[in-house]
Write a protein that holds these residues in place. Structure first.
Motif, PDB file in Angstrom:
ATOM      1  N   ILE A 290      -4.100  -7.201   4.434  1.00  0.00           N
ATOM      2  CA  ILE A 290      -3.208  -6.041   4.309  1.00  0.00           C
ATOM      3  C   ILE A 290      -1.856  -6.460   3.720  1.00  0.00           C
ATOM      4  O   ILE A 290      -1.269  -5.775   2.862  1.00  0.00           O
ATOM      5  CB  ILE A 290      -3.012  -5.403   5.708  1.00  0.00           C
ATOM      6  CG1 ILE A 290      -4.343  -4.773   6.202  1.00  0.00           C
ATOM      7  CG2 ILE A 290      -1.919  -4.346   5.686  1.00  0.00           C
ATOM      8  CD1 ILE A 290      -4.286  -4.295   7.625  1.00  0.00           C
ATOM      9  N   ALA A 291      -1.393  -7.629   4.161  1.00  0.00           N
ATOM     10  CA  ALA A 291      -0.080  -8.099   3.700  1.00  0.00           C
ATOM     11  C   ALA A 291      -0.087  -8.479   2.232  1.00  0.00           C
ATOM     12  O   ALA A 291       0.926  -8.337   1.543  1.00  0.00           O
ATOM     13  CB  ALA A 291       0.363  -9.293   4.556  1.00  0.00           C
ATOM     14  N   THR A 292      -1.220  -8.984   1.761  1.00  0.00           N
ATOM     15  CA  THR A 292      -1.292  -9.402   0.357  1.00  0.00           C
ATOM     16  C   THR A 292      -1.651  -8.260  -0.552  1.00  0.00           C
ATOM     17  O   THR A 292      -1.692  -8.437  -1.771  1.00  0.00           O
ATOM     18  CB  THR A 292      -2.343 -10.508   0.199  1.00  0.00           C
ATOM     19  OG1 THR A 292      -3.594 -10.015   0.698  1.00  0.00           O
ATOM     20  CG2 THR A 292      -1.926 -11.746   0.945  1.00  0.00           C
ATOM     21  N   ASP A 293      -1.840  -7.102  -0.158  1.00  0.00           N
ATOM     22  CA  ASP A 293      -2.255  -5.976  -1.006  1.00  0.00           C
ATOM     23  C   ASP A 293      -1.062  -5.057  -1.218  1.00  0.00           C
ATOM     24  O   ASP A 293      -0.168  -5.357  -1.990  1.00  0.00           O
ATOM     25  CB  ASP A 293      -3.406  -5.250  -0.313  1.00  0.00           C
ATOM     26  CG  ASP A 293      -4.097  -4.266  -1.227  1.00  0.00           C
ATOM     27  OD1 ASP A 293      -3.706  -4.203  -2.402  1.00  0.00           O
ATOM     28  OD2 ASP A 293      -5.022  -3.547  -0.760  1.00  0.00           O
ATOM     29  N   MET A 386      -0.623   3.874  -9.764  1.00  0.00           N
ATOM     30  CA  MET A 386       0.651   3.600  -9.119  1.00  0.00           C
ATOM     31  C   MET A 386       0.862   4.587  -7.969  1.00  0.00           C
ATOM     32  O   MET A 386       1.322   4.212  -6.898  1.00  0.00           O
ATOM     33  CB  MET A 386       1.795   3.736 -10.138  1.00  0.00           C
ATOM     34  CG  MET A 386       1.853   2.576 -11.136  1.00  0.00           C
ATOM     35  SD  MET A 386       2.207   0.977 -10.330  1.00  0.00           S
ATOM     36  CE  MET A 386       3.869   1.282  -9.746  1.00  0.00           C
ATOM     37  N   TYR A 387       0.494   5.847  -8.253  1.00  0.00           N
ATOM     38  CA  TYR A 387       0.603   6.835  -7.178  1.00  0.00           C
ATOM     39  C   TYR A 387      -0.220   6.399  -5.959  1.00  0.00           C
ATOM     40  O   TYR A 387       0.220   6.497  -4.826  1.00  0.00           O
ATOM     41  CB  TYR A 387       0.095   8.200  -7.641  1.00  0.00           C
ATOM     42  CG  TYR A 387       0.962   8.856  -8.729  1.00  0.00           C
ATOM     43  CD1 TYR A 387       2.292   8.469  -8.886  1.00  0.00           C
ATOM     44  CD2 TYR A 387       0.410   9.849  -9.546  1.00  0.00           C
ATOM     45  CE1 TYR A 387       3.058   9.083  -9.876  1.00  0.00           C
ATOM     46  CE2 TYR A 387       1.178  10.456 -10.516  1.00  0.00           C
ATOM     47  CZ  TYR A 387       2.507  10.055 -10.681  1.00  0.00           C
ATOM     48  OH  TYR A 387       3.261  10.617 -11.640  1.00  0.00           O
ATOM     49  N   GLY A 388      -1.504   5.911  -6.176  1.00  0.00           N
ATOM     50  CA  GLY A 388      -2.385   5.507  -5.072  1.00  0.00           C
ATOM     51  C   GLY A 388      -1.807   4.324  -4.310  1.00  0.00           C
ATOM     52  O   GLY A 388      -1.850   4.279  -3.087  1.00  0.00           O
ATOM     53  N   VAL A 389      -1.281   3.332  -5.030  1.00  0.00           N
ATOM     54  CA  VAL A 389      -0.730   2.147  -4.365  1.00  0.00           C
ATOM     55  C   VAL A 389       0.433   2.545  -3.484  1.00  0.00           C
ATOM     56  O   VAL A 389       0.566   2.090  -2.335  1.00  0.00           O
ATOM     57  CB  VAL A 389      -0.297   1.106  -5.416  1.00  0.00           C
ATOM     58  CG1 VAL A 389       0.467  -0.035  -4.748  1.00  0.00           C
ATOM     59  CG2 VAL A 389      -1.510   0.568  -6.154  1.00  0.00           C
ATOM     60  N   VAL A 390       1.292   3.427  -4.048  1.00  0.00           N
ATOM     61  CA  VAL A 390       2.460   3.837  -3.275  1.00  0.00           C
ATOM     62  C   VAL A 390       2.015   4.643  -2.034  1.00  0.00           C
ATOM     63  O   VAL A 390       2.531   4.444  -0.931  1.00  0.00           O
ATOM     64  CB  VAL A 390       3.403   4.674  -4.157  1.00  0.00           C
ATOM     65  CG1 VAL A 390       4.503   5.308  -3.307  1.00  0.00           C
ATOM     66  CG2 VAL A 390       4.021   3.800  -5.232  1.00  0.00           C
ATOM     67  N   ASP A 391       1.036   5.551  -2.267  1.00  0.00           N
ATOM     68  CA  ASP A 391       0.558   6.350  -1.127  1.00  0.00           C
ATOM     69  C   ASP A 391      -0.045   5.459  -0.043  1.00  0.00           C
ATOM     70  O   ASP A 391       0.185   5.645   1.147  1.00  0.00           O
ATOM     71  CB  ASP A 391      -0.484   7.348  -1.618  1.00  0.00           C
ATOM     72  CG  ASP A 391      -0.976   8.212  -0.485  1.00  0.00           C
ATOM     73  OD1 ASP A 391      -0.196   9.042   0.034  1.00  0.00           O
ATOM     74  OD2 ASP A 391      -2.166   8.054  -0.096  1.00  0.00           O
ATOM     75  N   GLN A 392      -0.848   4.405  -0.419  1.00  0.00           N
ATOM     76  CA  GLN A 392      -1.448   3.474   0.549  1.00  0.00           C
ATOM     77  C   GLN A 392      -0.354   2.690   1.266  1.00  0.00           C
ATOM     78  O   GLN A 392      -0.428   2.482   2.481  1.00  0.00           O
ATOM     79  CB  GLN A 392      -2.402   2.526  -0.189  1.00  0.00           C
ATOM     80  CG  GLN A 392      -3.114   1.570   0.718  1.00  0.00           C
ATOM     81  CD  GLN A 392      -4.054   0.640  -0.061  1.00  0.00           C
ATOM     82  OE1 GLN A 392      -4.049   0.637  -1.306  1.00  0.00           O
ATOM     83  NE2 GLN A 392      -4.841  -0.152   0.661  1.00  0.00           N
ATOM     84  N   ALA A 393       0.640   2.289   0.483  1.00  0.00           N
ATOM     85  CA  ALA A 393       1.696   1.480   1.094  1.00  0.00           C
ATOM     86  C   ALA A 393       2.519   2.287   2.082  1.00  0.00           C
ATOM     87  O   ALA A 393       2.966   1.772   3.102  1.00  0.00           O
ATOM     88  CB  ALA A 393       2.601   0.914  -0.011  1.00  0.00           C
ATOM     89  N   LEU A 394       2.700   3.577   1.764  1.00  0.00           N
ATOM     90  CA  LEU A 394       3.558   4.375   2.632  1.00  0.00           C
ATOM     91  C   LEU A 394       2.795   4.977   3.832  1.00  0.00           C
ATOM     92  O   LEU A 394       3.412   5.295   4.841  1.00  0.00           O
ATOM     93  CB  LEU A 394       4.191   5.517   1.815  1.00  0.00           C
ATOM     94  CG  LEU A 394       5.148   5.057   0.706  1.00  0.00           C
ATOM     95  CD1 LEU A 394       5.745   6.249  -0.012  1.00  0.00           C
ATOM     96  CD2 LEU A 394       6.255   4.186   1.275  1.00  0.00           C
ATOM     97  N   GLU A 396      -1.324   4.385   4.755  1.00  0.00           N
ATOM     98  CA  GLU A 396      -2.421   3.632   5.371  1.00  0.00           C
ATOM     99  C   GLU A 396      -1.990   2.262   5.867  1.00  0.00           C
ATOM    100  O   GLU A 396      -2.376   1.817   6.956  1.00  0.00           O
ATOM    101  CB  GLU A 396      -3.571   3.477   4.356  1.00  0.00           C
ATOM    102  CG  GLU A 396      -4.214   4.790   4.002  1.00  0.00           C
ATOM    103  CD  GLU A 396      -5.344   4.599   3.002  1.00  0.00           C
ATOM    104  OE1 GLU A 396      -5.688   3.430   2.699  1.00  0.00           O
ATOM    105  OE2 GLU A 396      -5.900   5.623   2.532  1.00  0.00           O
ATOM    106  N   VAL A 397      -1.212   1.586   5.097  1.00  0.00           N
ATOM    107  CA  VAL A 397      -0.852   0.209   5.446  1.00  0.00           C
ATOM    108  C   VAL A 397      -0.106   0.142   6.773  1.00  0.00           C
ATOM    109  O   VAL A 397      -0.458  -0.659   7.638  1.00  0.00           O
ATOM    110  CB  VAL A 397      -0.030  -0.442   4.323  1.00  0.00           C
ATOM    111  CG1 VAL A 397       0.588  -1.769   4.775  1.00  0.00           C
ATOM    112  CG2 VAL A 397      -0.916  -0.687   3.109  1.00  0.00           C
ATOM    113  N   PRO A 398       0.880   1.000   7.021  1.00  0.00           N
ATOM    114  CA  PRO A 398       1.570   0.905   8.315  1.00  0.00           C
ATOM    115  C   PRO A 398       0.620   1.203   9.487  1.00  0.00           C
ATOM    116  O   PRO A 398       0.670   0.543  10.520  1.00  0.00           O
ATOM    117  CB  PRO A 398       2.651   1.971   8.206  1.00  0.00           C
ATOM    118  CG  PRO A 398       2.897   2.119   6.764  1.00  0.00           C
ATOM    119  CD  PRO A 398       1.562   1.933   6.095  1.00  0.00           C
ATOM    120  N   GLU A 399      -0.254   2.189   9.294  1.00  0.00           N
ATOM    121  CA  GLU A 399      -1.175   2.539  10.392  1.00  0.00           C
ATOM    122  C   GLU A 399      -2.173   1.416  10.675  1.00  0.00           C
ATOM    123  O   GLU A 399      -2.388   1.025  11.829  1.00  0.00           O
ATOM    124  CB  GLU A 399      -1.924   3.819  10.043  1.00  0.00           C
ATOM    125  CG  GLU A 399      -2.852   4.288  11.144  1.00  0.00           C
ATOM    126  CD  GLU A 399      -3.545   5.593  10.763  1.00  0.00           C
ATOM    127  OE1 GLU A 399      -3.185   6.162   9.715  1.00  0.00           O
ATOM    128  OE2 GLU A 399      -4.435   6.020  11.515  1.00  0.00           O
TER     129      GLU A 399
END
Length: 675
Positions: A290-293, A386-394, A396-399
């Motif tokens: 998760i940290a490397t993505d 870019m939209y998907g990466v930002v959405d995942q980062a904001l 899915e990643v925290p959860e």
């Protein structure tokens, strides 16, 4: 007892209703019935007995079926059929305690094909006896006129001859004499008691029963001893089991104090630790991925949102510029074509319209020159990525990172706890002696519990068998009690037999003494040697009856001539009837056969008028002939002549005797019979 009337209906040769008046006077006690052989004299003689005693009149050995067949054979035969009903009614007077009652006894029969139905009716003074039930009438008649006694008063030539033959045979005479004395009833009672006593003794079997009870008690005692042994063993084992449970509790406490609880989980804790380490490693790998993505983007959410907004703004400007360029191109092509050719528009006006349209489109799709310059040259797909990466980062990643972090934290804490427990668990070599001791105690406890279960099962089986044996013993004791009662009854029957024997001996002596006097008087009255004979002597011990001559000699009754024996038999019946104490009428059938003239004269002169207060004589014309009839005439109340009509097959009855002239004969009233 005095007979007054006999009514016979369709019985034997008597057709229809035949009535005989039987009343006699003290001066004239005889009623004479005259008839040839087969005319119906014996039918009347037997009919009176059957009317009074039914089947018993034919003898004790006659069965019910034989009796009914005998009655069926007596139903009168008409020319074309046999009567299906018959009856005999006898009326008589009977004095008791100074009062005279008038009785009517009617016995009737009905033939129903397969069976003969008999009906008995008894009336006293014209009414049914209110003190007797119908089923008591038969016994009442037997009590009134006992069949055994009646044979002394109702006898025929056959019976006299039978007794005369017995007189010749000393052995059978003793039986006949005792029978006539009524002692055969005592002998029969003695025989019945012997049979009763023998049966009771056979039923008892006490000796064998005692052996059976003894054997059962022995078996029960052995079972009870075994039960007690098992109970003692059970008590010992239960005591040891209680001790073991105490020892086990103590040993478990020792083991617990030594950390035994942790020792028991050592291997389990080790397995869990290895499992947790493996899971922690996997979770950490997940967190690293998760940290490397997209995780770095999650660290600057505002910047990510600004980049996305900028990309969207640039995308809109690019779309607007593209749309204006396309519209300009299409408008130029359209205006420069045939749009105004078929319109009546001057050229200058057409040019003016074209200019205004181009100006208006330019104004509407105006793009700021400063903003027209794009900072990022991304394609549409790159912007979506870019939209998907930002959405995942904001989002899915925290959860995901939070979930994994929590899971990792939980496993780390559990791992730390396991390490703590492993640190407190004692080493196996330190606690194994205690465990072995505990296991030995537990093993002994389980063995004891198994033994106790076996003991309980055996005790239950023994209890069932003991109970069953107890019931068997109780049943046999009850049976023994009953059989002891039976044995007591057998002893009582034996005592009664002893008393009965003494009674019979005394009764026989008394009857023989009475018989000696009566027989002397009656025999001398009938014998033609009354001047030679002095009397009759009866030896009570040897039961010898001898005729004593006036010269002092003795002549056994068996040495009498045939005629003398017949007279002796008649005198014996007469004497026995006298000592019986029963005032019954004499009914004599064919009395003079085989007698010489002297004896006949004696019977006619001394027996018939004197035998009883009423005498019915059935005779042929060769027995009571005209000479004897004249001799009896004053003693005869009335006489009947029985004449059998061979053509019609029935007997007609008329008053008078054989030689009465037809005009003197008065035929009696016969209902339903041709006259």
């Amino acid at each position: 007892m005095k007979l007054t009337k006999l009514v016979i209906n369709d019985f034997g040769p008597y057709r229809g209703r035949n009535e005989f008046q039987l009343s006699t006077s003290q001066e004239s006690p005889i009623i004479l019935f005259g008839g040839s052989n087969g005319a119906g004299k014996t039918t009347l003689f037997r009919g009176i007995q059957i009317c009074l005693h039914g089947r018993s009149a034919l003898g004790r050995r006659v069965s019910e079926s034989d009796y009914k067949e005998h009655i069926r054979g007596k139903l009168h035969e008409y020319s074309d059929h046999s009567a299906d009903e018959a009856s005999i009614r006898l009326e008589f007077e009977y004095a008791y305690m100074g009062e005279v009652d008038h009785y009517s006894v009617e016995r009737s029969w009905r033939d129903r094909g397969k069976s003969i139905v008999e009906n008995l009716e008894v009336r006293r003074n014209g009414k049914l006896p209110s003190d007797l039930d119908k089923d008591q009438w038969e016994d009442f008649l037997k009590e009134l006129i006992p069949p055994g006694v009646s044979q002394l008063f109702f006898f025929d030539g056959e019976k006299v001859q039978e007794l005369a033959t017995a007189i010749e045979d000393d052995e059978s005479f003793e039986d006949s004499l005792f029978s006539l004395l009524g002692l055969d009833l005592v002998d029969r009672l003695d025989a019945d008691l012997s049979i009763y006593r023998s049966r009771k003794l056979d039923e008892s079997g006490l000796e064998g029963l005692n052996d059976e009870i003894k054997e059962l008690r022995k078996e029960k005692e052995e079972l009870e001893n075994r039960r007690q042994e098992l109970k003692d063993e059970k008590e010992d084992k239960e005591g040891r089991l209680a001790e073991l449970e105490t020892e086990i509790d103590s040993k478990e406490a020792d083991i617990a104090q030594e950390g035994g609880a942790y020792a028991d989980k050592r291997e389990e804790l080790k397995e869990r630790r290895a499992e947790l380490n493996a899971k922690i490693e996997n979770v950490e790998e997940d967190i690293r991925e998760i940290a490397t993505d997209a995780y770095p983007f999650a660290l600057a959410p505002d910047l990510c949102k600004s980049v996305v907004n900028r990309l969207k703004e640039e995308s809109e400007k690019q779309e607007t510029a593209a749309a204006r360029e396309r519209l300009d191109s299409e408008l130029d092509e359209a205006l420069n074509g045939e749009v105004f050719s078929d319109l009546d528009v001057p050229d200058d006006q057409a040019e003016e319209i074209k200019t205004r349209l181009q100006s208006e489109i330019k104004n509407r799709f105006q793009v700021d020159d400063e903003d027209t310059q794009l900072l990022h040259q991304f394609s549409e797909s790159q912007r979506r990525e870019m939209y998907g990466v930002v959405d995942q980062a904001l989002n899915e990643v925290p959860e995901n990172l939070g979930s994994k972090s929590s899971e990792l934290e939980s496993m780390v804490r559990e791992l730390q706890d396991i390490e703590s427990q492993l640190g407190r668990a004692p080493e196996e070599e330190d606690i194994s002696p205690l465990i072995e001791e505990l296991n030995e105690l537990i093993e002994e406890k389980e063995s004891l519990k198994s033994d106790l279960e076996d003991i309980e099962e055996e005790l239950s089986t023994l209890e069932t068998r003991t109970s069953r044996l107890g019931n068997q013993i109780d049943n046999k004791l009850d049976r023994k009690e009953d059989e002891e009662t039976i044995s007591e009854r057998a002893d009582l029957a034996s005592d009664v037999q002893d008393v009965l024997s003494e009674y019979r001996e005394d009764l026989a002596k008394e009857k023989l003494r009475n018989l000696e006097d009566a027989l002397t008087e009656r025999y001398l009255a009938l014998s033609n040697k009354s001047d030679f004979y002095e009397g009759i002597e009866v030896d009570e011990e040897e039961l010898n009856i001898q005729v004593k001559t006036k010269h002092g000699n003795h002549k056994p009754q068996s040495e009498l001539s045939a005629g003398e024996r017949q007279i002796f038999a008649t005198a014996l019946l007469w004497a026995l009837a006298e000592i019986s104490g029963r005032p019954l009428p004499f009914i004599v059938d064919t009395p003079l056969g085989r007698l010489d003239k002297a004896h006949r004269e004696n019977l006619v002169e001394n027996f018939f008028p004197e035998a009883a207060h009423q005498v019915l004589v059935f005779s042929t014309d060769t027995e009571i002939d005209d000479e004897y009839y004249d001799q009896l005439n004053d003693d005869v109340t009335q006489s009947y002549h029985l004449d059998y009509n061979q053509q019609e097959g029935y007997t007609s009855v008329s008053r008078g005797y054989f030689w009465s002239s037809p005009d003197q004969a008065e035929e009696i009233d016969l209902e339903g019979v041709p006259q």
